[in-house]
Each structure stands twice: as C-alpha cells, then as structure tokens.
Design an enzyme around this catalytic site. Structure first.
Site, short mmCIF file in Angstrom:
data_model
loop_
_atom_site.label_atom_id
_atom_site.label_comp_id
_atom_site.label_asym_id
_atom_site.label_seq_id
_atom_site.Cartn_x
_atom_site.Cartn_y
_atom_site.Cartn_z
N ASP A 98 0.85 -1.19 0.00
CA ASP A 98 0.00 0.00 0.00
C ASP A 98 0.89 1.25 0.00
O ASP A 98 2.08 1.16 0.24
CB ASP A 98 -0.85 0.05 1.29
N GLN A 127 -0.69 7.50 -5.74
CA GLN A 127 -1.82 8.34 -5.30
C GLN A 127 -1.97 9.54 -6.23
O GLN A 127 -1.02 10.31 -6.40
CB GLN A 127 -1.56 8.83 -3.87
N ARG A 148 -1.67 -0.20 -8.52
CA ARG A 148 -3.00 0.26 -8.10
C ARG A 148 -2.98 1.78 -8.07
O ARG A 148 -2.07 2.38 -7.51
CB ARG A 148 -3.32 -0.27 -6.70
N LYS A 151 -6.84 7.71 -5.15
CA LYS A 151 -6.79 9.17 -5.05
C LYS A 151 -5.84 9.61 -3.94
O LYS A 151 -5.14 10.60 -4.06
CB LYS A 151 -8.19 9.73 -4.78
N GLY A 152 -5.80 8.85 -2.84
CA GLY A 152 -4.95 9.21 -1.70
C GLY A 152 -5.80 9.50 -0.48
O GLY A 152 -6.80 10.21 -0.59
N ALA A 153 -5.40 8.95 0.66
CA ALA A 153 -6.28 8.98 1.83
C ALA A 153 -5.75 9.81 3.00
O ALA A 153 -6.36 9.85 4.05
CB ALA A 153 -6.50 7.54 2.31
N THR A 190 -11.25 2.80 -6.83
CA THR A 190 -12.05 3.99 -6.57
C THR A 190 -13.52 3.60 -6.49
O THR A 190 -13.94 2.60 -7.09
CB THR A 190 -11.86 5.06 -7.67
N HIS A 191 -14.29 4.43 -5.77
CA HIS A 191 -15.76 4.25 -5.77
C HIS A 191 -16.41 5.35 -6.59
O HIS A 191 -17.63 5.51 -6.57
CB HIS A 191 -16.31 4.33 -4.33
N ARG A 254 -11.33 6.54 6.85
CA ARG A 254 -12.62 6.40 6.17
C ARG A 254 -13.57 7.53 6.58
O ARG A 254 -14.36 8.02 5.78
CB ARG A 254 -13.28 5.05 6.48
C1 LIG Z 1 -9.02 -0.97 -2.78
C2 LIG Z 1 -8.53 0.35 -2.28
C3 LIG Z 1 -7.23 0.46 -1.83
C4 LIG Z 1 -6.75 1.68 -1.36
N1 LIG Z 1 -5.43 1.81 -1.03
C5 LIG Z 1 -4.94 3.01 -0.68
C6 LIG Z 1 -3.55 3.21 -0.46
O1 LIG Z 1 -2.74 2.29 -0.56
N2 LIG Z 1 -3.13 4.46 -0.12
C7 LIG Z 1 -3.99 5.51 -0.01
O2 LIG Z 1 -3.55 6.63 0.28
N3 LIG Z 1 -5.31 5.34 -0.22
C8 LIG Z 1 -5.80 4.14 -0.55
N4 LIG Z 1 -7.15 3.99 -0.78
C9 LIG Z 1 -8.09 5.07 -0.43
C10 LIG Z 1 -8.20 6.10 -1.56
O3 LIG Z 1 -7.02 6.85 -1.66
C11 LIG Z 1 -9.38 7.05 -1.31
O4 LIG Z 1 -9.18 7.74 -0.11
C12 LIG Z 1 -10.74 6.36 -1.25
O5 LIG Z 1 -10.83 5.33 -2.18
C13 LIG Z 1 -11.89 7.37 -1.51
O6 LIG Z 1 -11.75 7.91 -2.78
P1 LIG Z 1 -12.61 7.49 -4.07
O7 LIG Z 1 -11.65 7.15 -5.15
O8 LIG Z 1 -13.55 6.40 -3.75
O9 LIG Z 1 -13.33 8.81 -4.54
P2 LIG Z 1 -14.16 9.92 -3.74
O10 LIG Z 1 -14.31 11.04 -4.71
O11 LIG Z 1 -13.58 10.19 -2.41
O12 LIG Z 1 -15.53 9.18 -3.52
C14 LIG Z 1 -16.42 8.86 -4.57
C15 LIG Z 1 -17.71 8.36 -3.95
O13 LIG Z 1 -17.44 7.12 -3.29
C16 LIG Z 1 -18.14 7.04 -2.05
N5 LIG Z 1 -17.15 6.94 -0.95
C17 LIG Z 1 -15.83 7.19 -1.01
N6 LIG Z 1 -15.23 6.97 0.17
C18 LIG Z 1 -16.21 6.56 1.01
C19 LIG Z 1 -16.24 6.18 2.38
N7 LIG Z 1 -15.14 6.17 3.13
N8 LIG Z 1 -17.43 5.82 2.90
C20 LIG Z 1 -18.55 5.80 2.15
N9 LIG Z 1 -18.60 6.16 0.85
C21 LIG Z 1 -17.45 6.53 0.29
C22 LIG Z 1 -18.96 8.30 -1.94
O14 LIG Z 1 -20.23 8.05 -2.45
C23 LIG Z 1 -18.24 9.28 -2.83
O15 LIG Z 1 -19.09 10.25 -3.34
C24 LIG Z 1 -7.64 2.79 -1.28
C25 LIG Z 1 -8.94 2.67 -1.75
C26 LIG Z 1 -9.38 1.49 -2.25
C27 LIG Z 1 -10.78 1.40 -2.79
#
Ligand SMILES: Cc1cc2nc3c(=O)[nH]c(=O)nc-3n(C[C@H](O)[C@H](O)[C@H](O)COP(=O)(O)OP(=O)(O)OC[C@H]3O[C@@H](n4cnc5c(N)ncnc54)[C@H](O)[C@@H]3O)c2cc1C
Length: 272
Positions: A98, A127, A148, A151-153, A190-191, A254
C-alpha cells in the site's frame, strides 16, 4: 471491516468469492515501532496466504511498509516484505505494498523496486493527489509494475498534493490510462462512478478486454451496488477487506473521506 478475527474475515472473503468478487486482505496495523511487532505482522500475512491456498480462496494480500517495520529499519522491512512475497510466490499468489503518507513514498517505492527485481508477483500503489505521481509512474514503467491507482487517503500539504477534487480526479484518469496504455496490470481502486465509467470507456476504445489487463478495486461495504454491476457486466472486481484489532487509524481515514460516515458509525455504536 469484516471483523476483528481471522475467522470473521475468512467468512466474509468466502462470501465475497461466492458472489463473484476477488478479495484483498489487509490486516489492520501500521507504524509499528518494534522489530518483534513487524515480524509478528509478517507471520500473520504469511499464514493468511497459506490459508488462502489451502481453502482455494481468490484472495491476495496488501500491506503497509510501516506495518512490516519501515519505521524501525528499512532492511528489516525489506526482509519481512520479501518473506511475504516469497510466501505469495510459493502459494501462487500476489502481494501489494500500500502507499502511506507522502513522507513514505520514496522509501516505499525503493522497497518495491528491491522486491520487483526478484519477484513478478508484487504490486505497488500511486496516489493521484500527489503532484509527483506522474513522474513516479513514468519511472516505474520500465519495471512493468502491477499498479493500483488511488486518489490518496491522507491529509497532505498544498506543496505536495492537489487540494481540489477536480485536479485529483483529472490526474487519476491520466495515471490510470497511462498505466493501462503501457501494459501495466492496473488496479483501478475507486468508488467514484464518473472515473469508473471513464475507465470502462477507455478500455473499450483501446480494445482492452474486461479481464486480464486490469481490475476494479473497492473497499468492502462501500459502493456495493456499483461493484455488483461491474461484476455482472463481466469486469473483475476485488474487494479490499480489512480485519484485525488495530482498526482506529483505518476508521479515521474512512471518516475523513466522508464525514457522513460519522453519523453512520455513531448509529451503529448506539445499536449495539
Ligand atoms: C481498494 C482500495 C485500496 C486503497 N489503497 C490506498 C492506499 O494504498 N493508499 C492511499 O492513500 N489510499 C488508498 N485507498 C483510499 C483512496 O485513496 C481514497 O481515499 C478512497 O478510495 C476514496 O476515494 P474514491 O476514489 O472512492 O473517490 P471519492 O471522490 O472520495 O468518492 C467517490 C464516492 O465514493 C463514495 N465513498 C468514497 N469513500 C467513502 C467512504 N469512506 N465511505 C462511504 N462512501 C465513500 C462516496 O459516495 C463518494 O461520493 C484505497 C482505496 C481502495 C478502494
């Protein structure tokens, strides 16, 4: 989260497989400060990989470099990550590092390169909120990484990361398209429905089949209907299912992504 115990996780993983999803297991934990904790985490990942093989589960592992000792000693982290990569290879599986806060990017990519020089079954993460990620992707391309894109968390300062969602999203699509176009197996994590739709169209335009060159990844329990639709449409979708006792930092990330989750969590706690 699937729960705190391995059994709860395995039940969730089996159910996810039965519904057509692959799984990425994440044992909750990061920033460990002793070699012993790092080695214990490594043992657990290796154990989980062996169980996947024994039970025929379609599941791999993803972990943080700081969970296997990066803060203690980079060579310790390398030794531990190498042991996980070796166990993954022996069990015909894959593992992914990750990506954590921006201060870890160089060290994590260095660790990835060391692993990649020996193993084919290792992946990494970039990210899209970091300005540097396009340069990082280009530098990694010669390794044909399994990559992978997320976006970045983490909360990052404006000198290293885009602040506006629009810029993060734009760079996301650029990175994912460039990775795919250059033959990297790409995990589109991504979601975001707009990005998912763009990536489906891009793959179609380029004649890239729905399976084999890329997969979608989502977090267990989030955007479940969208994940279902993708599987039904023939795409490979992997659900990241975290488990374990150290859930606090995971929960905080989250919540930061979606403040509405605070109400959701509080409601869950009151119903217990
Ligand atoms: C499989 C996976 C692995 C990941 N690994 C890493 C990593 O190694 N390093 C890192 O920095 N980040 C990681 N992330 C987290 C990522 O960086 C984002 O913070 C996270 O995926 C939210 O962004 P999004 O792309 O879904 O888009 P967003 O624009 O944030 O969200 C799009 C839509 O998805 C839904 N959504 C998003 N997040 C949530 C939530 N927490 N609860 C409920 N609904 C939500 C909402 O409806 C939102 O409108 C990972 C995410 C996934 C899915």
């Amino acid at each position: 989260m699937a729960g705190e115990t391995l059994d709860e996780f395995l039940d969730a993983a089996r159910a996810a497989n039965e519904q057509g999803f692959a799984v990425a297991a994440g044992i909750l934990g990061e920033g460990v400060t002793s070699a012993q904790e790092a080695e214990e985490a490594t043992d657990r990942y290796c154990e989980v990989l062996r169980i996947f093989r024994e039970r025929g589960l379609d599941a791999n592992v993803a972990f943080k470099a700081t969970h296997v000792g990066l803060d203690v000693d980079p060579d310790l982290a390398y030794g531990n990550a190498r042991r996980i990569a070796q166990t993954a290879a022996e069990t015909q599986n894959t593992m992914r590092l990750d990506m954590e806060q921006s201060s870890y990017v160089d060290r994590t990519l260095h660790l990835y390169r060391r692993l990649r020089s020996e193993f084919d079954n290792v992946g990494c993460v970039l990210q899209s909120y970091l300005y540097r990620s396009r340069v990082d992707l280009r530098a990694l391309l010669e390794l044909r990484p399994n990559i992978r894109i997320v976006k970045g968390a983490y909360l990052e300062p404006p000198d290293v990361a885009f602040a506006k969602k629009h810029d993060v999203d734009e760079q996301y699509v650029r990175l994912a398209c460039e990775a795919l176009d250059n033959g990297c197996y790409t995990a589109i994590a991504t979601h975001d429905p707009a990005i998912v739709a763009k990536m489906c169209s891009f793959a179609e335009q380029k004649g890239i089949p729905k399976r084999g060159r890329f997969e979608f990844q989502m977090l267990y329990g989030i955007a479940a209907p969208a994940a279902r639709e993708l599987v039904d449409a023939g795409y490979r979708v992997r659900l990241a299912i975290p488990f374990g006792e150290n859930w606090f930092p995971y929960l905080m990330r989250r919540l930061a992504e979606r403040p509405a989750n605070v109400a959701f969590v509080l409601k869950g706690m009151l119903q217990r």
